[in-house]
Motif scaffolding. Structure first.
Motif, PDB file in Angstrom:
ATOM      1  N   GLN A  66     115.096  40.460  38.197  1.00 41.14           N
ATOM      2  CA  GLN A  66     114.217  40.701  39.342  1.00 41.14           C
ATOM      3  C   GLN A  66     114.305  39.546  40.339  1.00 41.14           C
ATOM      4  O   GLN A  66     114.360  39.759  41.554  1.00 41.14           O
ATOM      5  CB  GLN A  66     112.780  40.857  38.852  1.00 41.14           C
ATOM      6  CG  GLN A  66     111.771  41.140  39.942  1.00 41.14           C
ATOM      7  CD  GLN A  66     110.363  41.335  39.379  1.00 41.14           C
ATOM      8  OE1 GLN A  66     110.207  41.833  38.258  1.00 41.14           O
ATOM      9  NE2 GLN A  66     109.360  40.956  40.125  1.00 41.14           N
ATOM     10  N   THR A 120     109.263  48.442  36.167  1.00 43.01           N
ATOM     11  CA  THR A 120     109.844  47.697  37.288  1.00 43.01           C
ATOM     12  C   THR A 120     111.346  47.547  37.111  1.00 43.01           C
ATOM     13  O   THR A 120     112.114  47.677  38.070  1.00 43.01           O
ATOM     14  CB  THR A 120     109.196  46.301  37.396  1.00 43.01           C
ATOM     15  OG1 THR A 120     107.795  46.453  37.582  1.00 43.01           O
ATOM     16  CG2 THR A 120     109.774  45.524  38.566  1.00 43.01           C
ATOM     17  N   ASN A 121     111.758  47.291  35.879  1.00 37.21           N
ATOM     18  CA  ASN A 121     113.187  47.139  35.614  1.00 37.21           C
ATOM     19  C   ASN A 121     113.947  48.431  35.902  1.00 37.21           C
ATOM     20  O   ASN A 121     115.034  48.410  36.504  1.00 37.21           O
ATOM     21  CB  ASN A 121     113.406  46.716  34.161  1.00 37.21           C
ATOM     22  CG  ASN A 121     114.788  46.140  33.930  1.00 37.21           C
ATOM     23  OD1 ASN A 121     115.079  45.023  34.344  1.00 37.21           O
ATOM     24  ND2 ASN A 121     115.659  46.904  33.286  1.00 37.21           N
ATOM     25  N   LEU A 174     114.266  48.891  39.759  1.00 34.89           N
ATOM     26  CA  LEU A 174     115.300  48.044  40.352  1.00 34.89           C
ATOM     27  C   LEU A 174     116.693  48.505  39.955  1.00 34.89           C
ATOM     28  O   LEU A 174     117.613  48.470  40.782  1.00 34.89           O
ATOM     29  CB  LEU A 174     115.087  46.586  39.946  1.00 34.89           C
ATOM     30  CG  LEU A 174     113.824  45.922  40.509  1.00 34.89           C
ATOM     31  CD1 LEU A 174     113.719  44.491  39.996  1.00 34.89           C
ATOM     32  CD2 LEU A 174     113.825  45.942  42.031  1.00 34.89           C
ATOM     33  N   LEU A 192     119.785  43.199  34.969  1.00 32.75           N
ATOM     34  CA  LEU A 192     118.794  44.268  34.840  1.00 32.75           C
ATOM     35  C   LEU A 192     119.251  45.311  33.817  1.00 32.75           C
ATOM     36  O   LEU A 192     118.429  45.848  33.061  1.00 32.75           O
ATOM     37  CB  LEU A 192     118.573  44.941  36.201  1.00 32.75           C
ATOM     38  CG  LEU A 192     117.918  44.067  37.279  1.00 32.75           C
ATOM     39  CD1 LEU A 192     117.997  44.755  38.637  1.00 32.75           C
ATOM     40  CD2 LEU A 192     116.467  43.762  36.922  1.00 32.75           C
ATOM     41  N   TYR A 215     115.899  39.815  44.383  1.00 37.22           N
ATOM     42  CA  TYR A 215     115.199  39.505  45.621  1.00 37.22           C
ATOM     43  C   TYR A 215     115.627  38.172  46.249  1.00 37.22           C
ATOM     44  O   TYR A 215     115.099  37.790  47.292  1.00 37.22           O
ATOM     45  CB  TYR A 215     113.686  39.504  45.381  1.00 37.22           C
ATOM     46  CG  TYR A 215     113.142  40.892  45.147  1.00 37.22           C
ATOM     47  CD1 TYR A 215     113.153  41.850  46.162  1.00 37.22           C
ATOM     48  CD2 TYR A 215     112.639  41.260  43.902  1.00 37.22           C
ATOM     49  CE1 TYR A 215     112.667  43.125  45.945  1.00 37.22           C
ATOM     50  CE2 TYR A 215     112.135  42.549  43.676  1.00 37.22           C
ATOM     51  CZ  TYR A 215     112.159  43.466  44.704  1.00 37.22           C
ATOM     52  OH  TYR A 215     111.680  44.744  44.492  1.00 37.22           O
TER      53      TYR A 215
END
Length: 214
Positions: free
Chosen positions: A160, A204-205, A208, A180, A164
């Protein structure tokens, strides 16, 4: 004989009471954890954080209520837009983290939580905070990975962060997506120690990872 029966009865009563109390604690934790998701409205997350606080106050020997309280406040900070409010929420999260770190200093989940909080601080003002919080983030994740290389949250947070981070600073999809993917593989085989132990990160993983092919 009569005395022995009385002692046995009392022992059984104490055991039954402790078991009922333990079930009540676990159920309260499960109910609160079920609401700790990024998509949960901030107002509901705030109420859930308060619930963890109350449980932590009642179950002072347990580390998991404080852990989840810290995690929930970190989520609230990420959802907030005002920098001062974000820092205030992370101050609150840090109060719980410090107690968890005292109770569970050698636990990889405690180390991952430290990395999460450092990353949340960094996200508020990356340009002016990277010198402090990037090393803290990397050090905490490094310790967690050394302690338990099978913890999927180590790779999820690392990926993550890379995702970003601008490419000119060593980030971007090209470096993030393999990490990831590694996190997803770890999540597929990961089994929490119980229904109330740390289990977050998979949603969340997956999100992404879904961006990796775009």
């Amino acid at each position: 004989m009569k005395k022995a029966i009385i002692c046995l009865t009392l022992a059984l009563a104490v055991f039954a009471s402790a078991h009922a109390q333990n079930e009540k604690y676990t159920k309260a934790m499960e109910d609160a954890i079920a609401r700790v998701k990024f998509m949960t409205p901030a107002a509901e997350l705030q109420q859930t954080a308060g619930q963890f606080e109350r449980i932590a106050g009642a179950e002072t020997a347990e580390w998991l209520p404080g852990y989840w309280a810290a995690y929930t406040y970190a989520l609230l900070s990420i959802k907030e837009t005002d920098a001062a409010k974000r820092d205030a929420m992370l101050d609150k999260a840090n109060e719980f983290y410090k107690k968890v770190a005292q109770q569970q200093p050698d636990n990889d989940e405690t180390m991952v939580l430290a990395a999460l909080l450092a990353n949340a601080r960094l996200a508020i003002d990356p340009e002016n905070r990277w010198q402090q919080y990037v090393p803290e983030f990397e050090a905490a994740l490094g310790k967690a990975k050394l302690k338990n290389p099978e913890n999927p949250r180590v790779y999820a947070l690392q990926g993550q962060s890379m995702f970003y981070t601008p490419e000119q600073y060593g980030g971007g999809k090209a470096v993030a997506c393999p990490v990831l993917k590694q996190a997803a593989e770890k999540f597929a085989t990961f089994k929490p120690a119980s229904t109330i132990h740390p289990s977050w990160g998979v949603d969340t993983n997956q999100y992404l990872l879904g961006q990796c092919g775009k």
